[in-house]
Design a protein around this motif. Sequence first.
Motif, mmCIF file in Angstrom:
data_model
loop_
_atom_site.group_PDB
_atom_site.id
_atom_site.type_symbol
_atom_site.label_atom_id
_atom_site.label_comp_id
_atom_site.label_asym_id
_atom_site.label_seq_id
_atom_site.Cartn_x
_atom_site.Cartn_y
_atom_site.Cartn_z
ATOM 1 N N ALA A 149 0.281 30.890 12.129
ATOM 2 C CA ALA A 149 0.632 29.553 12.603
ATOM 3 C C ALA A 149 -0.568 28.894 13.261
ATOM 4 C CB ALA A 149 1.800 29.642 13.578
ATOM 5 N N LEU A 150 -1.293 29.692 14.071
ATOM 6 C CA LEU A 150 -2.452 29.129 14.775
ATOM 7 C C LEU A 150 -3.518 28.672 13.780
ATOM 8 C CD1 LEU A 150 -3.786 28.717 17.599
ATOM 9 C CD2 LEU A 150 -4.907 30.919 17.227
ATOM 10 N N TRP A 151 -3.845 29.556 12.842
ATOM 11 C CA TRP A 151 -4.865 29.196 11.851
ATOM 12 C C TRP A 151 -4.417 28.017 10.991
ATOM 13 C CZ3 TRP A 151 -9.778 29.982 11.870
ATOM 14 C CH2 TRP A 151 -10.311 31.109 12.482
ATOM 15 N N GLY A 196 -5.073 23.007 9.200
ATOM 16 C CA GLY A 196 -4.309 21.831 8.780
ATOM 17 C C GLY A 196 -4.829 20.577 9.466
ATOM 18 N N ALA A 197 -5.116 20.692 10.786
ATOM 19 C CA ALA A 197 -5.646 19.538 11.517
ATOM 20 C C ALA A 197 -7.008 19.142 10.950
ATOM 21 C CB ALA A 197 -5.753 19.866 13.001
ATOM 22 N N ALA A 198 -7.821 20.155 10.658
ATOM 23 C CA ALA A 198 -9.144 19.868 10.093
ATOM 24 C C ALA A 198 -8.993 19.185 8.729
ATOM 25 C CB ALA A 198 -9.952 21.159 9.953
ATOM 26 N N ALA A 199 -8.072 19.707 7.919
ATOM 27 C CA ALA A 199 -7.858 19.116 6.592
ATOM 28 C C ALA A 199 -7.352 17.681 6.722
ATOM 29 C CB ALA A 199 -6.858 19.962 5.793
ATOM 30 N N PHE A 200 -6.470 17.481 7.706
ATOM 31 C CA PHE A 200 -5.947 16.126 7.936
ATOM 32 C C PHE A 200 -7.082 15.178 8.313
ATOM 33 C CE2 PHE A 200 -3.649 13.000 10.688
ATOM 34 C CZ PHE A 200 -2.903 12.438 9.675
#
Lengths: 365, 406
Positions: free
Chosen positions: A342-344, A349-353
């Motif tokens: 979940a952490l990764w 996910g935030a980086a991809a966003f």
Amino acid sequence: MATILEYKCPCCDGKIEFDSSLQQMKCPFCDTTFDVSTLQDYDEILSQQAPQEEMQWDTDAGSEWGQDEAAHMGVFACTSCGGELVTNATTAATSCPFCGNPVVLAGRLSGDLKPDFIIPFKLDKEAAKAALKAHISSKKLVPKLFRSDNHLDEIKGVYVPFWLFDADADANIEYRATRVRAWSDSQYNYTETSYFALLRSGCLSFDRVPVDGSSKMADDMMESLEPFDFSQAVPFQTAYLSGFLADRYDVTAEDSVARANERVKRSTEEAFAQTATGYATVTPKNSNIMLSNGKAKYALYPVWLLQTSWQGNNYLFAMNGQTGKMVGDLPMDKGAYWRWFALWSAILGAAAFGVLMLLRLLDII
Amino acid sequence: MKKRLISLLFVLALCALIVLPAFASSEGFVFDLCDAVADPDALSEEAQAIYDETGVALYFIITEDLGGQDSDDFVTQFAQEHGFYEDRVILMEGPTSYFICADGAPEELLTQEELIAMREAYVDGETYTSGIRDYYSSALAALQTGRPLTLPTDASEAVTEAVEDETEATEAQAIVPGGEETSKHSNRLVDDGELLTAVQETALAEKLDELSEKHDLDFVIVTEKTLNGKDKVDFADDYYDYNGYRADGVLLLCCPNENARHISTTGDAIDIFDEDAFDELVDEILPYFNRDDYNGGFLSFADTCDGIITSARAFPWGLLVFALLIGAGLSWLIPMSSMKSALKSVRSQAAASDYVRAGSMNLTQNRDVFLYANVTRTAIPKERSSGGGGGSHVGSSGTSHGGRSF
């Protein structure tokens, strides 16, 4: 006498025919076309690779124990798993290092082979304990309780029997290789994949490829402990056994050869594949590897065995007693796995966003 | 007989003079022809009170349509039709200008500066209502500056003195709308090309104002009879830049006589209106223009822009979900699999490379034979052709614009 020569398609092994409209050989199965001269070359080369695979080993390893030596040696046999240990007369085994069974029977050496070489232990028990601690603590998914509750049930220094095989490999290998070229004009992107047959012949020598000679020791675990530095090996002396256990070989050199052959074959293919440069892919298609001058030696290699139990399961770890390399599979904490997942996922996910938003801002997507 | 007839007519005229004020008072003093003023009746009562006190009628007219006349003629005709008092000040807001004039007694009493002050008082007002009240108080102050209020009896000699404030430049007729919430100037619709009826104009102007406030981004529609030889892109960009609209906005220029249609975007709108958005917008509105339904085209323009801006500014949930899926996939692929594989350290060795005797490799045959080649080709996707414009450019004022002609 009329002879009919048929060529096989190098691509799919189908029967290939001459296509008069193309003035080329064409495979009716895969539609690949070849120059006639290419096929002749190819056929000629293949016919040179006639010899069949053959591996002959001289497994005349080890020597008989001297009478004096045998008098000072003891043999312990486990009543549970049947493992046999060789020690000198001053060492007593209290439990079986393989299965943990405390009852071992003492006996006498008789008619066994004496090892040719031995690599003495370089690292002591404390070093093994410290290595195990480091091995466990560096892994994030190991359950916390395993780290804290985990206690060593047994720690033993064991000399493990290895067969060491020397051989010269004569190789005749055909690789299939591809080369890819891409270009484009105003309307199309083109990709051209060229197929090649690479033919390599030569020889390669191997020294002391080790194969675990004890059926009690898992082969994969022993291979994980490699490499051992043979330059530190010395001719066998019973004195080195003092304070340690020695496992007795129960897989003969003849039975171990197959494993050595597999590894030698793979290494030979890899080594010759490295001579093919400038290709996108290189895969072995046919390989003929003959081994000659095969010689086997019998040696004892030092291994620390550490046994722990957790939640009713036994976990066995092994350390290379010469280099300190520690191996052993660890249990996984599923809760920790999903937390880390979940952490990764959130971070990536935030980086991809962020990247997607930036691309959108720049009108790239 | 002829004299009698003349005197009869004179008497009738006098009667009319007496009767007309009665009609005038019934119609009020505030004439709102485009429903802009919140409470015209209350303002009319205030004007009535001022009339009762000073004998000067303060009229206010707001209209979007001068019926093709100039302001002076329109006001004169309007005053006649509605039976205005003779002693009067008329302030009118037209579609493109403000107009003030004084007739009768106030013409003598008030200086030109005072008239201009009244007009400015109105223009500076925050809302229509407060603007009209400021006009009233400014007029009252001017009328009560201590001078005796001598109402001239000879009303027939009233001369109209108009003060017009029409800006010279053709492109700069609109007045700064200001950034305040309740901008009273409905000049986001400038129908100089006269493509719309008064009713259509009112509805469209309201819609543009509403959407402009909603998005904090000006929606402007300009129609022209001629662009005076100017390029349509420059015309549209300059019109937006030099008329004090917000930093962010979209302007539709339509000049059917010169077959010129252009959408100019400024500020945030440049990013919002990308090629896809322009495609969507033009696809929506072009059918209307093709059948000369300008009102339909303009309304569709407003609605489509509204939709494009709303969706562009909406939080991209779909993108977030997509990104989280990518994140989950990447974390499964890279960190998690490496963490998991770290637990496993027992592996067979596939090869025996560690045991190759150094320098023992001897290559006796080394042949590479070419067998065959496959060529595959894929068509290169065609670049979309846009209808001109696209990308952004810098206008004469130094502001960046995006745009699309169609």
